[in-house]
Motif scaffolding. Sequence first.
Motif, PDB file in Angstrom:
ATOM      1  N   LYS A  31       0.837  -1.206   0.000  1.00  0.00           N
ATOM      2  CA  LYS A  31       0.000   0.000   0.000  1.00  0.00           C
ATOM      3  C   LYS A  31       0.871   1.255   0.000  1.00  0.00           C
ATOM      4  O   LYS A  31       0.644   2.185  -0.786  1.00  0.00           O
ATOM      5  CB  LYS A  31      -0.908  -0.037   1.235  1.00  0.00           C
ATOM      6  N   LEU A  32       1.867   1.303   0.877  1.00  0.00           N
ATOM      7  CA  LEU A  32       2.743   2.469   0.965  1.00  0.00           C
ATOM      8  C   LEU A  32       3.478   2.712  -0.340  1.00  0.00           C
ATOM      9  O   LEU A  32       3.520   3.836  -0.842  1.00  0.00           O
ATOM     10  CB  LEU A  32       3.757   2.294   2.101  1.00  0.00           C
ATOM     11  N   ASP A  33       4.072   1.669  -0.883  1.00  0.00           N
ATOM     12  CA  ASP A  33       4.831   1.811  -2.134  1.00  0.00           C
ATOM     13  C   ASP A  33       3.946   2.297  -3.273  1.00  0.00           C
ATOM     14  O   ASP A  33       4.348   3.176  -4.048  1.00  0.00           O
ATOM     15  CB  ASP A  33       5.507   0.496  -2.516  1.00  0.00           C
ATOM     16  N   VAL A  44       6.673  12.584   2.997  1.00  0.00           N
ATOM     17  CA  VAL A  44       5.838  11.483   3.451  1.00  0.00           C
ATOM     18  C   VAL A  44       5.848  11.519   4.976  1.00  0.00           C
ATOM     19  O   VAL A  44       6.910  11.515   5.589  1.00  0.00           O
ATOM     20  CB  VAL A  44       6.369  10.116   2.961  1.00  0.00           C
ATOM     21  N   ILE A  45       4.656  11.576   5.569  1.00  0.00           N
ATOM     22  CA  ILE A  45       4.548  11.618   7.024  1.00  0.00           C
ATOM     23  C   ILE A  45       3.796  10.376   7.495  1.00  0.00           C
ATOM     24  O   ILE A  45       2.713  10.068   7.007  1.00  0.00           O
ATOM     25  CB  ILE A  45       3.807  12.881   7.498  1.00  0.00           C
ATOM     26  N   PHE A  46       4.406   9.662   8.443  1.00  0.00           N
ATOM     27  CA  PHE A  46       3.776   8.497   9.052  1.00  0.00           C
ATOM     28  C   PHE A  46       3.222   8.903  10.407  1.00  0.00           C
ATOM     29  O   PHE A  46       3.975   9.306  11.288  1.00  0.00           O
ATOM     30  CB  PHE A  46       4.781   7.354   9.216  1.00  0.00           C
ATOM     31  N   ASP A  47       1.907   8.780  10.580  1.00  0.00           N
ATOM     32  CA  ASP A  47       1.238   9.097  11.840  1.00  0.00           C
ATOM     33  C   ASP A  47       1.068   7.797  12.627  1.00  0.00           C
ATOM     34  O   ASP A  47       0.316   6.913  12.242  1.00  0.00           O
ATOM     35  CB  ASP A  47      -0.115   9.738  11.551  1.00  0.00           C
ATOM     36  N   PHE A  48       1.775   7.707  13.757  1.00  0.00           N
ATOM     37  CA  PHE A  48       1.772   6.491  14.580  1.00  0.00           C
ATOM     38  C   PHE A  48       0.806   6.591  15.755  1.00  0.00           C
ATOM     39  O   PHE A  48       0.920   5.832  16.718  1.00  0.00           O
ATOM     40  CB  PHE A  48       3.189   6.225  15.104  1.00  0.00           C
ATOM     41  N   ASN A  49      -0.158   7.501  15.705  1.00  0.00           N
ATOM     42  CA  ASN A  49      -1.055   7.733  16.827  1.00  0.00           C
ATOM     43  C   ASN A  49      -1.781   6.468  17.286  1.00  0.00           C
ATOM     44  O   ASN A  49      -1.978   6.264  18.473  1.00  0.00           O
ATOM     45  CB  ASN A  49      -2.075   8.820  16.473  1.00  0.00           C
ATOM     46  N   ASN A  50      -2.176   5.608  16.366  1.00  0.00           N
ATOM     47  CA  ASN A  50      -2.939   4.415  16.710  1.00  0.00           C
ATOM     48  C   ASN A  50      -2.129   3.126  16.640  1.00  0.00           C
ATOM     49  O   ASN A  50      -2.705   2.042  16.594  1.00  0.00           O
ATOM     50  CB  ASN A  50      -4.167   4.301  15.805  1.00  0.00           C
ATOM     51  N   ILE A  63      12.559   2.137   6.972  1.00  0.00           N
ATOM     52  CA  ILE A  63      13.828   2.371   6.263  1.00  0.00           C
ATOM     53  C   ILE A  63      13.625   2.206   4.755  1.00  0.00           C
ATOM     54  O   ILE A  63      14.120   3.013   3.958  1.00  0.00           O
ATOM     55  CB  ILE A  63      14.941   1.430   6.765  1.00  0.00           C
ATOM     56  N   GLY A  64      12.882   1.205   4.352  1.00  0.00           N
ATOM     57  CA  GLY A  64      12.612   0.990   2.930  1.00  0.00           C
ATOM     58  C   GLY A  64      11.835   2.137   2.312  1.00  0.00           C
ATOM     59  O   GLY A  64      12.136   2.578   1.199  1.00  0.00           O
ATOM     60  N   ARG A  65      10.817   2.667   3.021  1.00  0.00           N
ATOM     61  CA  ARG A  65      10.039   3.782   2.495  1.00  0.00           C
ATOM     62  C   ARG A  65      10.872   5.060   2.505  1.00  0.00           C
ATOM     63  O   ARG A  65      10.714   5.922   1.642  1.00  0.00           O
ATOM     64  CB  ARG A  65       8.779   4.020   3.316  1.00  0.00           C
ATOM     65  N   TYR A  66      11.780   5.188   3.470  1.00  0.00           N
ATOM     66  CA  TYR A  66      12.715   6.317   3.503  1.00  0.00           C
ATOM     67  C   TYR A  66      13.586   6.297   2.239  1.00  0.00           C
ATOM     68  O   TYR A  66      13.751   7.315   1.571  1.00  0.00           O
ATOM     69  CB  TYR A  66      13.582   6.232   4.758  1.00  0.00           C
ATOM     70  N   LYS A  67      14.099   5.127   1.897  1.00  0.00           N
ATOM     71  CA  LYS A  67      14.944   5.004   0.704  1.00  0.00           C
ATOM     72  C   LYS A  67      14.149   5.286  -0.571  1.00  0.00           C
ATOM     73  O   LYS A  67      14.640   5.960  -1.473  1.00  0.00           O
ATOM     74  CB  LYS A  67      15.565   3.606   0.632  1.00  0.00           C
ATOM     75  N   ALA A  69      11.321   7.130  -0.909  1.00  0.00           N
ATOM     76  CA  ALA A  69      10.983   8.566  -0.981  1.00  0.00           C
ATOM     77  C   ALA A  69      12.213   9.380  -1.334  1.00  0.00           C
ATOM     78  O   ALA A  69      12.144  10.312  -2.150  1.00  0.00           O
ATOM     79  CB  ALA A  69      10.398   9.037   0.349  1.00  0.00           C
ATOM     80  N   ASN A  70      13.349   9.045  -0.748  1.00  0.00           N
ATOM     81  CA  ASN A  70      14.596   9.746  -1.022  1.00  0.00           C
ATOM     82  C   ASN A  70      14.996   9.601  -2.490  1.00  0.00           C
ATOM     83  O   ASN A  70      15.415  10.570  -3.127  1.00  0.00           O
ATOM     84  CB  ASN A  70      15.694   9.216  -0.101  1.00  0.00           C
ATOM     85  N   MET A  71      14.825   8.406  -3.026  1.00  0.00           N
ATOM     86  CA  MET A  71      15.145   8.153  -4.428  1.00  0.00           C
ATOM     87  C   MET A  71      14.263   8.996  -5.360  1.00  0.00           C
ATOM     88  O   MET A  71      14.697   9.428  -6.421  1.00  0.00           O
ATOM     89  CB  MET A  71      14.962   6.666  -4.743  1.00  0.00           C
ATOM     90  N   LEU A  72      13.032   9.272  -4.936  1.00  0.00           N
ATOM     91  CA  LEU A  72      12.089  10.063  -5.731  1.00  0.00           C
ATOM     92  C   LEU A  72      12.167  11.555  -5.411  1.00  0.00           C
ATOM     93  O   LEU A  72      11.352  12.340  -5.879  1.00  0.00           O
ATOM     94  CB  LEU A  72      10.663   9.552  -5.506  1.00  0.00           C
ATOM     95  N   GLY A  73      13.154  11.950  -4.598  1.00  0.00           N
ATOM     96  CA  GLY A  73      13.355  13.360  -4.285  1.00  0.00           C
ATOM     97  C   GLY A  73      12.556  13.872  -3.096  1.00  0.00           C
ATOM     98  O   GLY A  73      12.443  15.075  -2.895  1.00  0.00           O
ATOM     99  N   GLY A  74      11.994  12.968  -2.309  1.00  0.00           N
ATOM    100  CA  GLY A  74      11.199  13.371  -1.153  1.00  0.00           C
ATOM    101  C   GLY A  74      11.907  13.063   0.154  1.00  0.00           C
ATOM    102  O   GLY A  74      13.025  12.569   0.179  1.00  0.00           O
ATOM    103  N   LYS A  75      11.217  13.393   1.246  1.00  0.00           N
ATOM    104  CA  LYS A  75      11.747  13.076   2.564  1.00  0.00           C
ATOM    105  C   LYS A  75      10.637  12.471   3.412  1.00  0.00           C
ATOM    106  O   LYS A  75       9.456  12.561   3.068  1.00  0.00           O
ATOM    107  CB  LYS A  75      12.356  14.300   3.228  1.00  0.00           C
ATOM    108  N   VAL A  76      11.024  11.849   4.517  1.00  0.00           N
ATOM    109  CA  VAL A  76      10.094  11.135   5.381  1.00  0.00           C
ATOM    110  C   VAL A  76      10.166  11.718   6.784  1.00  0.00           C
ATOM    111  O   VAL A  76      11.240  12.080   7.262  1.00  0.00           O
ATOM    112  CB  VAL A  76      10.431   9.626   5.411  1.00  0.00           C
ATOM    113  N   GLU A  77       8.999  11.800   7.439  1.00  0.00           N
ATOM    114  CA  GLU A  77       8.911  12.228   8.830  1.00  0.00           C
ATOM    115  C   GLU A  77       7.935  11.309   9.557  1.00  0.00           C
ATOM    116  O   GLU A  77       7.104  10.664   8.926  1.00  0.00           O
ATOM    117  CB  GLU A  77       8.424  13.678   8.929  1.00  0.00           C
ATOM    118  N   VAL A  78       8.058  11.260  10.878  1.00  0.00           N
ATOM    119  CA  VAL A  78       7.142  10.480  11.702  1.00  0.00           C
ATOM    120  C   VAL A  78       6.463  11.409  12.701  1.00  0.00           C
ATOM    121  O   VAL A  78       7.015  12.450  13.060  1.00  0.00           O
ATOM    122  CB  VAL A  78       7.854   9.323  12.435  1.00  0.00           C
ATOM    123  N   ALA A  79       5.260  11.029  13.137  1.00  0.00           N
ATOM    124  CA  ALA A  79       4.502  11.868  14.071  1.00  0.00           C
ATOM    125  C   ALA A  79       3.711  11.006  15.040  1.00  0.00           C
ATOM    126  O   ALA A  79       3.434   9.832  14.763  1.00  0.00           O
ATOM    127  CB  ALA A  79       3.547  12.770  13.298  1.00  0.00           C
TER     128      ALA A  79
END
Length: 114
Positions: A31-33, A44-50, A63-67, A69-79
């Motif tokens: 789903k993420l990919d 890309v922001i991952f919400d870990f609230n639940n 780590i895989g989604r970080y790689k 997103a990075n390859m596609l020019g984006g960045k990842v954050e968690v919340a």
Amino acid sequence: MNTCYKKEDKQLIFKIDEEIDECSVQKIRRKLDNEIERYMPKKVIFDFNNVSFMDSAGIGLLIGRYKLANMLGGKVEVANISPSIRKIFEMSGILKIIPEVDTMQDLQMEVNHE
């Protein structure tokens, strides 16, 4: 898992509503990919609230989604990290490469239920 794409900011937000373990990681990864490749977001922001439980498979998932997103020019954050998930992140060192967003309340959005 619910997703939201904010077109004006090119942000893709994933609200994960389940435990992240070896059994669930395959389904979540697909789903993420698909969504990351579809929207090619700047952030890309991952919400870990639940999320109440996560094992090492969850670290690999991030780590895989970080790689990707990075390859596609984006960045990842968690919340919205719970104390137990934070402990896992700190032990793994993931917070050294993936920053934490202070609050998700600043992100006013509608979430697409899929």
